[in-house]
Design a protein around this motif. Sequence first.
Motif, PDB file in Angstrom:
ATOM      1  N   GLU A  24     -58.334 -40.568   5.145  1.00 50.59           N
ATOM      2  CA  GLU A  24     -59.604 -40.446   5.232  1.00 50.59           C
ATOM      3  C   GLU A  24     -59.742 -39.081   4.181  1.00 50.59           C
ATOM      4  OE1 GLU A  24     -60.810 -42.743   5.863  1.00 50.59           O
ATOM      5  OE2 GLU A  24     -59.511 -43.958   7.476  1.00 50.59           O
ATOM      6  N   SER A  25     -59.668 -39.387   3.363  1.00 55.89           N
ATOM      7  CA  SER A  25     -60.778 -37.790   2.534  1.00 55.89           C
ATOM      8  C   SER A  25     -60.841 -36.991   2.679  1.00 55.89           C
ATOM      9  CB  SER A  25     -61.535 -38.564   1.030  1.00 55.89           C
ATOM     10  OG  SER A  25     -59.762 -38.913   0.141  1.00 55.89           O
ATOM     11  N   LEU A  26     -60.721 -35.587   2.871  1.00 58.49           N
ATOM     12  CA  LEU A  26     -61.742 -34.215   3.539  1.00 58.49           C
ATOM     13  C   LEU A  26     -62.499 -33.714   1.831  1.00 58.49           C
ATOM     14  CD1 LEU A  26     -58.817 -32.861   5.250  1.00 58.49           C
ATOM     15  CD2 LEU A  26     -60.803 -33.472   6.187  1.00 58.49           C
ATOM     16  N   PRO A 107     -63.893 -37.547   8.553  1.00 65.47           N
ATOM     17  CA  PRO A 107     -64.347 -36.573   8.336  1.00 65.47           C
ATOM     18  C   PRO A 107     -65.576 -36.897   7.935  1.00 65.47           C
ATOM     19  CG  PRO A 107     -62.167 -36.166   6.962  1.00 65.47           C
ATOM     20  CD  PRO A 107     -62.296 -37.407   7.336  1.00 65.47           C
ATOM     21  N   ASP A 108     -66.345 -36.536   8.776  1.00 63.03           N
ATOM     22  CA  ASP A 108     -67.886 -37.274   8.898  1.00 63.03           C
ATOM     23  C   ASP A 108     -68.373 -36.900   7.272  1.00 63.03           C
ATOM     24  OD1 ASP A 108     -68.568 -34.706   8.119  1.00 63.03           O
ATOM     25  OD2 ASP A 108     -69.730 -34.722   9.535  1.00 63.03           O
ATOM     26  N   SER A 109     -67.819 -36.420   6.174  1.00 60.67           N
ATOM     27  CA  SER A 109     -68.560 -36.783   4.953  1.00 60.67           C
ATOM     28  C   SER A 109     -67.107 -35.797   4.109  1.00 60.67           C
ATOM     29  CB  SER A 109     -69.701 -35.690   4.512  1.00 60.67           C
ATOM     30  OG  SER A 109     -69.200 -34.549   4.613  1.00 60.67           O
ATOM     31  N   MET A 110     -67.119 -36.667   3.215  1.00 61.04           N
ATOM     32  CA  MET A 110     -65.934 -36.076   1.917  1.00 61.04           C
ATOM     33  C   MET A 110     -66.753 -34.696   0.995  1.00 61.04           C
ATOM     34  SD  MET A 110     -64.045 -37.723  -1.104  1.00 61.04           S
ATOM     35  CE  MET A 110     -63.316 -36.879  -2.597  1.00 61.04           C
ATOM     36  N   ALA A 111     -66.065 -33.717   1.356  1.00 59.09           N
ATOM     37  CA  ALA A 111     -66.726 -32.931  -0.227  1.00 59.09           C
ATOM     38  C   ALA A 111     -66.169 -33.084  -0.907  1.00 59.09           C
ATOM     39  CB  ALA A 111     -65.719 -31.800   0.411  1.00 59.09           C
ATOM     40  N   GLU A 112     -67.529 -32.665  -1.982  1.00 53.30           N
ATOM     41  CA  GLU A 112     -67.749 -33.627  -3.442  1.00 53.30           C
ATOM     42  C   GLU A 112     -66.672 -32.070  -3.744  1.00 53.30           C
ATOM     43  OE1 GLU A 112     -71.706 -34.769  -5.103  1.00 53.30           O
ATOM     44  OE2 GLU A 112     -71.863 -35.646  -3.573  1.00 53.30           O
ATOM     45  N   SER A 113     -66.012 -30.845  -3.945  1.00 50.41           N
ATOM     46  CA  SER A 113     -65.662 -30.834  -4.942  1.00 50.41           C
ATOM     47  C   SER A 113     -64.703 -29.521  -3.483  1.00 50.41           C
ATOM     48  CB  SER A 113     -66.476 -29.171  -5.282  1.00 50.41           C
ATOM     49  OG  SER A 113     -67.239 -28.389  -4.470  1.00 50.41           O
ATOM     50  N   ILE A 125     -63.868 -29.032   9.627  1.00 49.96           N
ATOM     51  CA  ILE A 125     -64.411 -30.555   9.823  1.00 49.96           C
ATOM     52  C   ILE A 125     -64.946 -30.983  11.188  1.00 49.96           C
ATOM     53  CG2 ILE A 125     -62.462 -32.349   8.788  1.00 49.96           C
ATOM     54  CD1 ILE A 125     -60.717 -30.347   8.101  1.00 49.96           C
ATOM     55  N   THR A 126     -65.918 -31.534  10.590  1.00 45.82           N
ATOM     56  CA  THR A 126     -66.306 -32.857  12.103  1.00 45.82           C
ATOM     57  C   THR A 126     -65.941 -34.139  11.650  1.00 45.82           C
ATOM     58  OG1 THR A 126     -68.091 -31.891  11.980  1.00 45.82           O
ATOM     59  CG2 THR A 126     -68.457 -33.486  13.045  1.00 45.82           C
ATOM     60  N   LEU A 127     -64.703 -34.965  12.802  1.00 39.74           N
ATOM     61  CA  LEU A 127     -65.003 -36.026  13.042  1.00 39.74           C
ATOM     62  C   LEU A 127     -65.510 -36.871  13.250  1.00 39.74           C
ATOM     63  CD1 LEU A 127     -60.826 -35.551  13.754  1.00 39.74           C
ATOM     64  CD2 LEU A 127     -61.846 -35.504  11.339  1.00 39.74           C
ATOM     65  N   VAL A 128     -65.294 -38.407  12.748  1.00 42.18           N
ATOM     66  CA  VAL A 128     -66.497 -39.445  13.380  1.00 42.18           C
ATOM     67  C   VAL A 128     -65.566 -41.051  13.345  1.00 42.18           C
ATOM     68  CG1 VAL A 128     -68.527 -39.036  12.068  1.00 42.18           C
ATOM     69  CG2 VAL A 128     -67.188 -40.295  11.051  1.00 42.18           C
ATOM     70  N   GLN A 129     -65.669 -41.430  14.662  1.00 43.86           N
ATOM     71  CA  GLN A 129     -64.505 -42.349  14.420  1.00 43.86           C
ATOM     72  C   GLN A 129     -64.772 -43.496  13.328  1.00 43.86           C
ATOM     73  OE1 GLN A 129     -64.821 -43.454  18.564  1.00 43.86           O
ATOM     74  NE2 GLN A 129     -63.061 -44.193  18.813  1.00 43.86           N
ATOM     75  N   ASN A 130     -63.866 -43.673  12.739  1.00 39.89           N
ATOM     76  CA  ASN A 130     -63.349 -45.481  12.419  1.00 39.89           C
ATOM     77  C   ASN A 130     -63.459 -46.964  13.300  1.00 39.89           C
ATOM     78  OD1 ASN A 130     -63.302 -44.548   9.420  1.00 39.89           O
ATOM     79  ND2 ASN A 130     -60.935 -44.075  10.219  1.00 39.89           N
ATOM     80  N   PRO A 131     -64.055 -47.494  12.649  1.00 39.75           N
ATOM     81  CA  PRO A 131     -63.947 -49.232  13.207  1.00 39.75           C
ATOM     82  C   PRO A 131     -62.200 -49.437  13.853  1.00 39.75           C
ATOM     83  CG  PRO A 131     -63.783 -49.060  11.505  1.00 39.75           C
ATOM     84  CD  PRO A 131     -64.404 -47.730  10.923  1.00 39.75           C
ATOM     85  N   ASP A 132     -62.592 -49.838  14.846  1.00 35.58           N
ATOM     86  CA  ASP A 132     -61.229 -50.302  15.296  1.00 35.58           C
ATOM     87  C   ASP A 132     -61.269 -52.118  14.216  1.00 35.58           C
ATOM     88  OD1 ASP A 132     -59.185 -51.574  16.750  1.00 35.58           O
ATOM     89  OD2 ASP A 132     -59.615 -50.522  18.098  1.00 35.58           O
ATOM     90  N   ILE A 133     -60.494 -52.611  14.234  1.00 33.24           N
ATOM     91  CA  ILE A 133     -60.367 -53.386  12.957  1.00 33.24           C
ATOM     92  C   ILE A 133     -59.800 -54.557  13.875  1.00 33.24           C
ATOM     93  CG2 ILE A 133     -59.137 -55.183  10.481  1.00 33.24           C
ATOM     94  CD1 ILE A 133     -58.706 -51.903   9.545  1.00 33.24           C
TER      95      ILE A 133
END
Length: 235
Positions: A24-26, A107-113, A125-133
């Motif tokens: 998951e990209s930061l 991460p709730d969003s990926m920084a563009e730079s 770093i704010t994290l959000v939950q991924n789907p449980d596949i």
Amino acid sequence: ERPDSLPRDLAGCSIVVSAGGTRESLDPVRFLGNRSSGKQGYALARLAVQRGARVTLVSGVTAGLEPPAGAHVVQVTTAEQMQDAVRAHTATADVVIMAAAVADFRPDSMAESKIKKVQDEPATITLVQNPDILAGIVEQRAAGDLPATRVIVGFAAETGDEHGDVLTHARSKLQRKGCDLLVVNAVGEGKAFEVDSNMGWILRADGGESALPLSSKNLMASRILDAVGTLLFTG
Ligand code: CTP
Ligand code: CA
């Protein structure tokens, strides 16, 4: 065992296997990841092909593994991409095996730079939950949307803690996930991650449990596919 001496007991069967870790990209140069090598999932995919199955391998990041001959390989990076790829192939699958190490959070969003260290302040770093596949597949089947899917297999790497031992955690995970089989690896120093052998159990939804002795991931794969075959052909 030589491939030509293996039973073709999975002939005509369609199997989706996920393997490896998600990332998951930061920012453009950094990610949250995990230590999954992909070896167990690749061993399962390779052996399932040799036993006659049609295999789609949805692969996250691995330790540079060779794609198994005869499998249809879909490469993904993030948990959301893995969910899309698994979903795209589950509708026609008899068996789904979630061997991948899926990131629980992103991460709730990926920084563009690139994130810079400003005045030595650590970035938050704010994290959000991924789907449980896996849970999603179980839900889809319960809703009647996956009529072909007869066996759903989850994996769990567990340690004991103050709430219980490995098996206690694994039994409640099987209940919670609602899959048909849960392959449990006991993890700790030098076990499971990045090594060629595993130790654990196969737990069945009907309460059956068999130990998986310390063995190669190829032998584990063979025991796991035996358990899948038993459910397909007798269960
Ligand atoms: N899994 C999944 N999607 C996720 C997380 C996990 O499909 N977002 C699958 C894994 O591939 C595995 C099973 O669920 O087959 C169990 O994963 P595990 O991480 O052990 O379960 P969690 O419910 O995430 O529990 P924990 O808090 O122990 O991480
Ligand atoms: Ca998890």
